[in-house]
Design a protein around this motif. Structure first.
Motif, PDB file in Angstrom:
ATOM      1  N   VAL A 104      -7.518   0.583   6.275  1.00 58.43           N
ATOM      2  CA  VAL A 104      -8.106  -0.818   5.973  1.00 58.43           C
ATOM      3  C   VAL A 104      -9.748  -0.472   5.942  1.00 58.43           C
ATOM      4  O   VAL A 104     -10.267  -0.107   6.895  1.00 58.43           O
ATOM      5  CB  VAL A 104      -7.873  -1.797   7.041  1.00 58.43           C
ATOM      6  N   VAL A 120      -6.606  -2.539   1.654  1.00 62.73           N
ATOM      7  CA  VAL A 120      -5.631  -1.807   2.109  1.00 62.73           C
ATOM      8  C   VAL A 120      -5.159  -0.551   1.199  1.00 62.73           C
ATOM      9  O   VAL A 120      -4.734  -0.776   0.052  1.00 62.73           O
ATOM     10  CB  VAL A 120      -4.449  -2.435   2.623  1.00 62.73           C
ATOM     11  N   ILE A 143      -6.134  -4.772  11.754  1.00 62.83           N
ATOM     12  CA  ILE A 143      -4.693  -4.618  12.041  1.00 62.83           C
ATOM     13  C   ILE A 143      -4.464  -5.136  13.102  1.00 62.83           C
ATOM     14  O   ILE A 143      -5.179  -5.085  14.370  1.00 62.83           O
ATOM     15  CB  ILE A 143      -4.739  -3.204  11.907  1.00 62.83           C
ATOM     16  N   LEU A 148      -1.154  -7.046   9.089  1.00 66.04           N
ATOM     17  CA  LEU A 148      -2.426  -7.237   8.487  1.00 66.04           C
ATOM     18  C   LEU A 148      -3.087  -8.862   8.525  1.00 66.04           C
ATOM     19  O   LEU A 148      -2.530  -9.654   8.365  1.00 66.04           O
ATOM     20  CB  LEU A 148      -2.545  -6.930   6.968  1.00 66.04           C
TER      21      LEU A 148
END
Length: 203
Positions: A104, A120, A143, A148
């Motif tokens: 990420v 991502v 996260i 997400l």
């Protein structure tokens, strides 16, 4: 939302961030996945809880710059803040159920750490595939327990960058091949906190 996915070469260098945090606005949904509403989401898929103990580090700046799906504006403004320190935050974790950690990346501004892009990347073979993109600032991705979470600050007319009116928090879960929206929360901030509100006047 842009539906194109880019397969990019895996890179092995780590990048330090010159700004931490960064709360932000986000896209109304994942740009590289056709997200539905929370009520239309596909049933959650269970994945192994464990992620690699020591994930392979990536050169986040190079990864973003090489991604044809990243906007020209984000690439143009992605410059060092001090020396070779770039305004990027990088997180590694298990989001898509793969054998390798997902990456990420949050790209921010140098001065006030406002998020301008969140991405991502999922490792596929010896390459990384962009599976999520949000580029409506201010935006920030995290996260959280395998999901997400995208945070977007909401500004009304005359709001300063320091004191937004509120925020929306959207949670996405990976279902088979894409991220699907599972929950959305809106929070209004008090204007008293931070000294933004003017003192009441006598009528």
């Amino acid at each position: 939302m842009i539906a194109a996915a880019a397969v990019l070469a895996a890179l092995g260098l780590s990048v330090s961030a010159c700004g931490t945090g960064g709360t932000g606005a986000r896209d109304e949904g994942p740009a590289l996945s056709d997200s539905g509403s929370a009520r239309d989401a596909a049933p959650a898929t269970s994945y192994p809880a464990q992620a690699p103990a020591t994930p392979d580090r990536v050169d986040a700046v190079r990864l973003v710059r090489a991604d044809p799906g990243v906007s020209t504006a984000v690439k143009r403004d992605l410059k060092p803040c001090v020396g070779d320190e770039y305004p990027v935050d990088v997180s590694y974790g298990n989001l898509t159920g793969g054998s390798a950690a997902d990456v990420v990346i949050n790209v921010m501004t140098c001065g006030d750490a406002v998020g301008v892009g969140s991405y991502v990347y999922r490792e596929e073979g010896d390459a990384y595939k962009n599976v999520f993109r949000a580029e409506e600032p201010p935006v920030y991705a995290e996260i959280d327990r395998g999901d997400l979470v995208i945070t977007q600050q909401v500004y009304e007319k005359d709001d300063s960058v320091t004191y937004p009116s509120g925020e929306e928090v959207i949670t996405y879960h990976w279902t088979a091949t894409r991220f699907t929206e599972r929950a959305r929360t809106h929070n209004d901030y008090s204007k008293v906190v931070g000294g933004e509100s003017a003192a009441p006047t006598d009528q």
